[in-house]
Write an enzyme that holds these catalytic residues in place. Structure first.
Site, PDB file in Angstrom:
ATOM      1  CB  CYS A  76      21.349  -7.647  29.269  1.00  0.00           C
ATOM      2  SG  CYS A  76      22.597  -8.572  30.104  1.00  0.00           S
ATOM      3  CB  THR A 111      23.296  -8.323  33.902  1.00  0.00           C
ATOM      4  OG1 THR A 111      23.101  -7.423  32.567  1.00  0.00           O
ATOM      5  CG2 THR A 111      23.791  -9.539  33.202  1.00  0.00           C
ATOM      6  NE  ARG A 139      27.428   0.247  34.855  1.00  0.00           N
ATOM      7  CZ  ARG A 139      28.701   0.493  34.900  1.00  0.00           C
ATOM      8  NH1 ARG A 139      29.273  -0.056  35.770  1.00  0.00           N
ATOM      9  NH2 ARG A 139      29.192   1.448  34.267  1.00  0.00           N
ATOM     10  NE  ARG A 156      30.536  -3.036  33.703  1.00  0.00           N
ATOM     11  CZ  ARG A 156      29.568  -2.562  33.189  1.00  0.00           C
ATOM     12  NH1 ARG A 156      29.477  -1.444  32.446  1.00  0.00           N
ATOM     13  NH2 ARG A 156      28.450  -3.398  32.955  1.00  0.00           N
ATOM     14  NE  ARG A 162      23.205   0.995  32.839  1.00  0.00           N
ATOM     15  CZ  ARG A 162      22.879  -0.297  33.362  1.00  0.00           C
ATOM     16  NH1 ARG A 162      21.827  -0.674  34.048  1.00  0.00           N
ATOM     17  NH2 ARG A 162      23.799  -1.356  33.042  1.00  0.00           N
ATOM     18  NE  ARG A 172      20.637   0.103  29.160  1.00  0.00           N
ATOM     19  CZ  ARG A 172      21.876  -0.421  29.295  1.00  0.00           C
ATOM     20  NH1 ARG A 172      23.087   0.377  29.518  1.00  0.00           N
ATOM     21  NH2 ARG A 172      21.946  -1.736  29.077  1.00  0.00           N
ATOM     22  CD  GLU A 211      22.633  -4.207  26.695  1.00  0.00           C
ATOM     23  OE1 GLU A 211      23.819  -4.125  26.527  1.00  0.00           O
ATOM     24  OE2 GLU A 211      22.211  -5.113  27.500  1.00  0.00           O
ATOM     25  CD  GLU A 254      29.372  -5.112  29.601  1.00  0.00           C
ATOM     26  OE1 GLU A 254      28.650  -4.370  28.683  1.00  0.00           O
ATOM     27  OE2 GLU A 254      28.695  -5.958  30.205  1.00  0.00           O
TER      28      GLU A 254
HETATM   29  N1  ARG Z   1      26.378 -10.492  27.019  1.00  0.00           N
HETATM   30  C1  ARG Z   1      27.487  -9.950  27.325  1.00  0.00           C
HETATM   31  C2  ARG Z   1      28.386 -10.848  28.432  1.00  0.00           C
HETATM   32  O1  ARG Z   1      27.956 -11.972  28.778  1.00  0.00           O
HETATM   33  C3  ARG Z   1      27.318  -8.609  28.374  1.00  0.00           C
HETATM   34  C4  ARG Z   1      26.586  -8.859  29.611  1.00  0.00           C
HETATM   35  C5  ARG Z   1      26.175  -7.663  30.445  1.00  0.00           C
HETATM   36  N2  ARG Z   1      26.487  -6.469  29.887  1.00  0.00           N
HETATM   37  C6  ARG Z   1      25.304  -5.884  29.290  1.00  0.00           C
HETATM   38  N3  ARG Z   1      25.666  -4.817  28.498  1.00  0.00           N
HETATM   39  N4  ARG Z   1      24.369  -6.348  29.083  1.00  0.00           N
HETATM   40  O2  ARG Z   1      29.711 -10.797  28.856  1.00  0.00           O
END
Ligand code: ARG
Length: 366
Positions: free
Chosen positions: A274, A276, A283, A319, A129, A232, A228, A324
């Site tokens: 986010c 990440t 991912r 995971r 994704r 996606r 989010e 998650e």
């Molecule tokens: N904010 C969450 C954490 O710090 C998720 C971090 C990464 N995951 C995400 N779906 N963006 O654990």
């Protein structure tokens, strides 16, 4: 359909800092990198649309068990709050500097990623994704209902331009019939408003307006709208044919990039909510049966099991299979590449592929 929601309740930044700075057992990257000096320097700053430090850190201060704990209030937040966000980004993606190469997916005519498990013994399914943001639109904490509806409309129009084999159906979450909802849940396609980390970041504001799921007729190409991220794009299928999964995604992206303008810059690559997910936002994961590695003791005490140790060495992230923050079930784990920024899409896929090959060899050797 899940109940309607209003905007989240913003907590004053002083209160958030109080909670974070007093937390004893908090291991998040936010806790590590939001020093008192940085907090003082950033607490009164605002982006041009009014995004502030509180928007970025509320999730991590309320959920002290966060791994990361910080989001960008809006795209400009990556500059305004760079002192803390850059430190988190460098730590998470293991890069010296926050910068990103030009996108490179590889040459589709010659690329051969192959099937990682031709015998079909270990890999249950494969998924790749990416996340995208519409250029010129804010992130969840500041997005209005109208903006979400506009993003939904734009994206649904773009699906019309997909090549025939990727064309399909869009299901808006708002007003979804019980029948469609039950089917999507049974197929494990439906995303829900049940992630407390995302909720506290404003991710469920005005839920379910402007949210929805598109899938191709064979259900191997999917798009999540305003979960989010604004977007996606997901390619997935049963078994280990990473080559087919990756090519399908690249094909969809080629078509949709002509219709939609995605937020992108030199520092962050493709911009996401986010930190990440920045950069390639890619991912690539497998659901894989590794019961022996999951049960074997690590050689050093830093890890829960040998699987976690091998994953860390190969920049992979294990995971559970229900998404998650879940545990593995019956020795089946979700394993994916961890780094997404500072490398190309092709590099990220190769990092995943090489690591999965090592994991499979290690499992077989036990
Ligand atoms: N904010 C969450 C954490 O710090 C998720 C971090 C990464 N995951 C995400 N779906 N963006 O654990």
């Amino acid at each position: 359909m899940s109940t309607e929601e209003k905007a989240y309740k913003k907590i004053p930044v002083e209160e958030l800092w109080e909670k974070l700075s007093n937390a004893k057992d908090c291991k998040s990257l936010l806790k590590k990198h939001l020093t008192k000096e940085r907090y003082e320097a950033l607490k009164d700053l605002k982006t041009s649309i009014g995004g502030d430090l509180g928007d970025c850190i509320q999730s991590g201060c309320i959920n002290l068990d966060s791994g990361v704990g910080i989001y960008a209030c809006d795209p400009e937040g990556y500059d305004t709050f760079a002192p803390v966000l850059d430190a988190v980004i460098k730590d998470y993606h293991k890069v010296e500097k926050v910068e990103h190469p030009e996108p490179c997916f590889g040459d589709m005519a010659t690329i051969d990623l192959g099937n990682l498990d031709p015998e079909g013994k270990m890999i249950v399914s494969t998924r790749v994704r990416v996340g995208r943001s519409h250029s010129g639109f804010p992130f969840p904490p500041s997005a209005t209902v109208d903006q979400r509806l506009e993003m939904e409309k734009k994206t649904v129009a773009a699906f019309e331009t997909l090549p025939d084999e990727l064309k399909g159906t869009y299901n808006s979450l708002k007003g979804m019939s019980k029948e469609v909802e039950t089917q999507l849940i049974a197929d494990h396609f439906l995303f829900k408003n049940d992630d407390r980390f995302l909720r506290e970041a404003g991710g469920y504001n005005y839920w379910p307006d402007g949210r929805g799921i598109f899938f191709s007729k064979d259900k191997k190409f999917l798009t999540w709208i305003n979960e989010e991220d604004h977007l996606r794009f997901i390619s997935m299928q049963m078994g280990g044919d990473l080559g087919a999964v990756y090519k399908r995604l690249v094909k969809a992206l080629e078509a949709l990039s002509k219709e939609l303008k995605f937020a992108h810059n030199k520092k962050c690559g493709f911009v996401t909510f986010c930190p990440t997910n920045l950069g390639t936002t890619c991912r690539a994961s497998v659901h894989i049966k590794v019961p022996k590695l999951a049960a074997a003791k690590a050689t050093v005490p830093d890890y829960k099991c040998l699987l976690d140790e091998i994953c860390a060495k190969n920049h992979l992230q294990p995971r559970g299979i229900h998404g998650e923050h879940t545990e593995s079930v019956g020795g089946v784990c979700d394993i994916s590449n961890k780094r997404r920024l500072g490398l190309t899409e092709l590099d990220a896929i190769m990092e995943m592929k090489n690591g999965i090959v090592k994991i499979m060899e290690a499992e077989k050797s036990l």
